[in-house]
Design an enzyme around this catalytic site. Structure first.
Site, PDB file in Angstrom:
ATOM      1  N   GLU A  71      40.516  54.742  40.427  1.00 21.66           N
ATOM      2  CA  GLU A  71      39.056  54.773  40.304  1.00 21.66           C
ATOM      3  C   GLU A  71      38.398  55.734  41.291  1.00 21.66           C
ATOM      4  OE1 GLU A  71      40.347  50.770  38.662  1.00 21.66           O
ATOM      5  OE2 GLU A  71      40.828  51.963  40.457  1.00 21.66           O
ATOM      6  N   PHE A 133      38.390  35.312  39.447  1.00 25.57           N
ATOM      7  CA  PHE A 133      39.405  36.361  39.498  1.00 25.57           C
ATOM      8  C   PHE A 133      38.743  37.736  39.394  1.00 25.57           C
ATOM      9  CE2 PHE A 133      42.391  39.153  37.102  1.00 25.57           C
ATOM     10  CZ  PHE A 133      43.345  39.293  38.103  1.00 25.57           C
ATOM     11  N   GLN A 134      39.050  38.594  40.334  1.00 26.22           N
ATOM     12  CA  GLN A 134      38.535  39.966  40.414  1.00 26.22           C
ATOM     13  C   GLN A 134      37.007  40.010  40.497  1.00 26.22           C
ATOM     14  OE1 GLN A 134      40.424  42.421  37.341  1.00 26.22           O
ATOM     15  NE2 GLN A 134      42.092  42.869  38.768  1.00 26.22           N
ATOM     16  N   LYS A 183      30.694  40.896  32.121  1.00 25.09           N
ATOM     17  CA  LYS A 183      31.467  41.035  30.888  1.00 25.09           C
ATOM     18  C   LYS A 183      30.752  40.444  29.679  1.00 25.09           C
ATOM     19  CE  LYS A 183      36.120  40.156  29.047  1.00 25.09           C
ATOM     20  NZ  LYS A 183      37.476  39.653  29.365  1.00 25.09           N
ATOM     21  N   MET A 495      43.783  69.582  61.053  1.00 24.96           N
ATOM     22  CA  MET A 495      42.607  69.546  61.914  1.00 24.96           C
ATOM     23  C   MET A 495      42.747  68.496  63.013  1.00 24.96           C
ATOM     24  SD  MET A 495      39.825  71.092  62.537  1.00 24.96           S
ATOM     25  CE  MET A 495      39.222  71.946  61.079  1.00 24.96           C
TER      26      MET A 495
END
Length: 617
Positions: A71, A133-134, A183, A495
């Site tokens: 993502e 969940f999630q 959802k 760097m």
């Protein structure tokens, strides 16, 4: 409630008015109305209803969904899409880890003022707050790094929320917005009423005001009276599409122009008035010029620390004109003598119109002559053509072989060398500046190449940075993107190693990448991408040219000198005039034990500038 399973004709929103459709279908049609044709994303449980509508939209032919491998890659790809086109980028992610994986990309866009719309799935409304969940409160997590955000709790809000989101993302100072959709909202049938783009101004949202005519007149008077003016152009010039006005203003009044890292491309760096980038790794002549100028014309720039160095030594004797769309940036770090708050394009246009009504007699010839002298005495170093390949040589070769390429970069030494040596047009330089996000370059190149399939796109990466999001080689392979990736490979976190050498007595803690570094060519081949290893100096230009001009995606691993440092460099806490890594020029030496007329500091240094405040001594 029974859900419809038949495809909805998303291409005819007028016929859908007052018809029962799914929330997810309404979302996709709202995106279509706002000109969205490409979405970068990754599916998951909570966003599945929306992906079912993505399937329908792709079948109907108006949408292309790019499946990224992480993502974070989706957010950076949408970012690259937006920077290279000026349009709003769009990305999708599911709830929980899918949403939190987007956070770095959102913060990157926020710091660099890039317009993206981020849409996340969320657990169903009854489950919100139950630690389902999630489930993650992505609305709360992202509040500090977005312009605005919404949780859509009623499908009837979708059309208006999308319209507001695009309006806010692209208006004023651009930036990211987030829409979180539970959802079950996507699964609910309702009477859909489309909202046309631009027809809904969000409550409380204020568009930039018209520039003040009196302030424009004051700014022009300061420019006319100045003998040592300097334009300091930032990313706001590019966001506003004001580069042509900037060029005309500079040439009309003979104004030298320096740009920030975000402002690269705002002014033609091949023009004699250009002094390149300023700041920590800017050109010596840009940093000398900003220290010695009597007028600093800041246009779409925010006086950040990597540009100013020690703030009270930045342009210490200059009056300040500040063109800025965001009032919060004016007088934040430096007080402006004249502030022009509003759309930069309009402000510069009105300044030019006022200038054109007058006879212009620039008096900057001596100043430009001094800057030309600095350019000759302190040029960017071209290393000797011997031994191992120097990283600077690689960038010079890229500049010669594909001068019109769109460039994306990761973050580190290679980024600074690319900024120093490459010359780019507007929107052709795509780099994470404010947040300094390692792993930005490859997914950003996905976004640029998707948006501009017929353009040359080259990602300049480091061997450490590229590993942050190297999985996006799978995306490049799947969509056969004609993207070239060049790894400036010194087997270090370059760097960080340079800072450890310079400021930590060469204690190289956790920066050596040699052990465990993959075979990049073999890795590219595993993704179905051609890989090339370049080590031999005698053949590297020919190998690089052949690879850059060959069609199809190619990863080019160039092994360079391990211990090369990126200079010039302004050490932290020092003035821009106190650069290290400059060649010595005895003709500029001064008598020792000189007292600085500005701060009184006595120095035995032979530098032309006071090591305490940066003033001329």
């Amino acid at each position: 409630m029974t859900l419809t399973s038949s495809p909805v004709n998303l291409g005819d929103s007028e016929n859908q008015e007052n018809s029962q459709i799914l929330g997810a279908d309404a979302l996709m049609d709202s995106l279509r109305l706002h000109g969205v044709s490409t979405i970068f994303g990754y599916p998951g449980g909570a966003i599945l209803p929306i992906y079912d509508s993505v399937y329908k939209a792709e079948k109907q032919g108006w949408l292309k969904h790019i499946l990224v491998r992480h993502e974070q890659g989706a957010a950076h790809a949408a970012d690259g899409y937006a920077r290279s086109t000026g349009s709003v980028g769009v990305c999708f992610g599911t709830s929980g880890p899918g949403a939190t994986n987007l956070v770095t990309g959102i913060a990157t866009a926020q710091m660099d003022s890039v317009p993206i719309v981020v849409i996340t799935g969320q657990v169903p409304r009854p489950a919100i707050g139950t630690d389902a969940f999630q489930e993650t409160d992505i609305f709360g997590i992202t509040l500090p790094i977005v312009k605005h955000s919404w949780v859509v709790r009623d499908p009837s809000e979708i059309a208006s929320v999308v319209a507001q989101a695009f309006f806010i993302a692209a208006s004023g100072r651009p930036g990211p917005v987030l829409i979180d959709i539970p959802k079950d909202v996507g699964q609910e049938l309702f009477n859909y009423q489309p909202v046309q783009p631009g027809s809904l101004i969000p409550p409380g949202f204020q568009l930039p005001k018209e520039p003040d005519s009196l302030s424009i007149a004051k700014a022009l008077k300061l420019i006319e009276d100045s003998q040592r003016p300097l334009v300091y152009a930032g990313g706001g010039v590019i966001s506003a599409g004001a580069h042509n006005s900037l060029s005309e203003l500079a040439k009309r009044h003979h104004l030298p122009v320096t740009t920030t890292l975000m402002g690269k491309g705002a002014f033609d760096e091949r023009d004699s008035l250009s002094v390149g980038m300023l700041g920590m790794h800017g050109t010596a002549y840009a940093n000398f010029a900003v220290t010695e100028c009597d007028l600093l014309i800041a246009i779409g720039a925010r006086f950040d620390d990597r540009v100013t160095g020690k703030l009270d030594t930045f342009a210490p004797r200059a009056k300040i004109i500040h063109f800025e769309v965001d009032p919060a940036e004016v007088n934040k770090n430096r007080t402006a003598d004249v502030a022009l708050i509003g759309d930069l394009g309009i402000s510069l246009k009105q300044l030019l119109e006022l200038s054109l009504r007058k006879k212009v007699q620039p008096n900057t010839s001596q100043w430009l002559g001094l800057i030309d002298k600095w350019k000759k005495q302190y040029p960017l170093v071209v290393p000797p053509a011997e031994g191992m390949i120097y990283p600077q040589e690689v960038l010079l070769a890229v500049r010669d072989i594909v001068p019109e390429a769109y460039i994306t970069t990761d973050v580190g030494q290679h980024q600074m060398w690319a900024a120093q040596y490459l010359r780019n047009g507007p929107r052709q330089w795509i780099s994470s500046a404010g947040l300094g996000t390692m792993g930005f370059g490859v997914p950003a190149a996905v976004g640029v190449q998707t948006a501009l399939p017929n353009e040359k796109v080259v990602c300049i990466a480091g061997d450490a940075s590229i590993l942050m999001n190297i999985q996006e080689l799978g995306t490049i392979s799947q969509y056969k993107l004609n993207t070239k990736i060049i790894i400036i490979n010194n087997h270090w976190q370059g760097m960080v190693r340079q800072w450890q050498q310079s400021f930590y007595e060469e204690r190289y803690s956790a920066t050596n990448m040699l052990n465990g570094e993959p075979d990049f060519v073999g890795l590219a081949n595993a993704f179905g991408i051609k890989g090339i290893l370049i080590k031999n100096r005698n053949e590297f230009v020919d190998q690089l040219k052949e690879a850059l001009l060959e069609p199809g995606p190619i990863l080019i691993d160039v092994n360079v000198r391990r211990d090369e440092n990126c200079y010039p460099m302004v050490p932290p806490g020092k003035s821009n005039a106190q650069m290290v890594g400059l060649p010595a020029h005895p003709e500029l030496a001064i008598n020792p034990n000189r007292k600085c007329p500005s701060c009184g500091f006595t120095s035995s240094s032979k530098n032309k500038f006071c090591p305490e405040c940066g003033s001329s001594i």
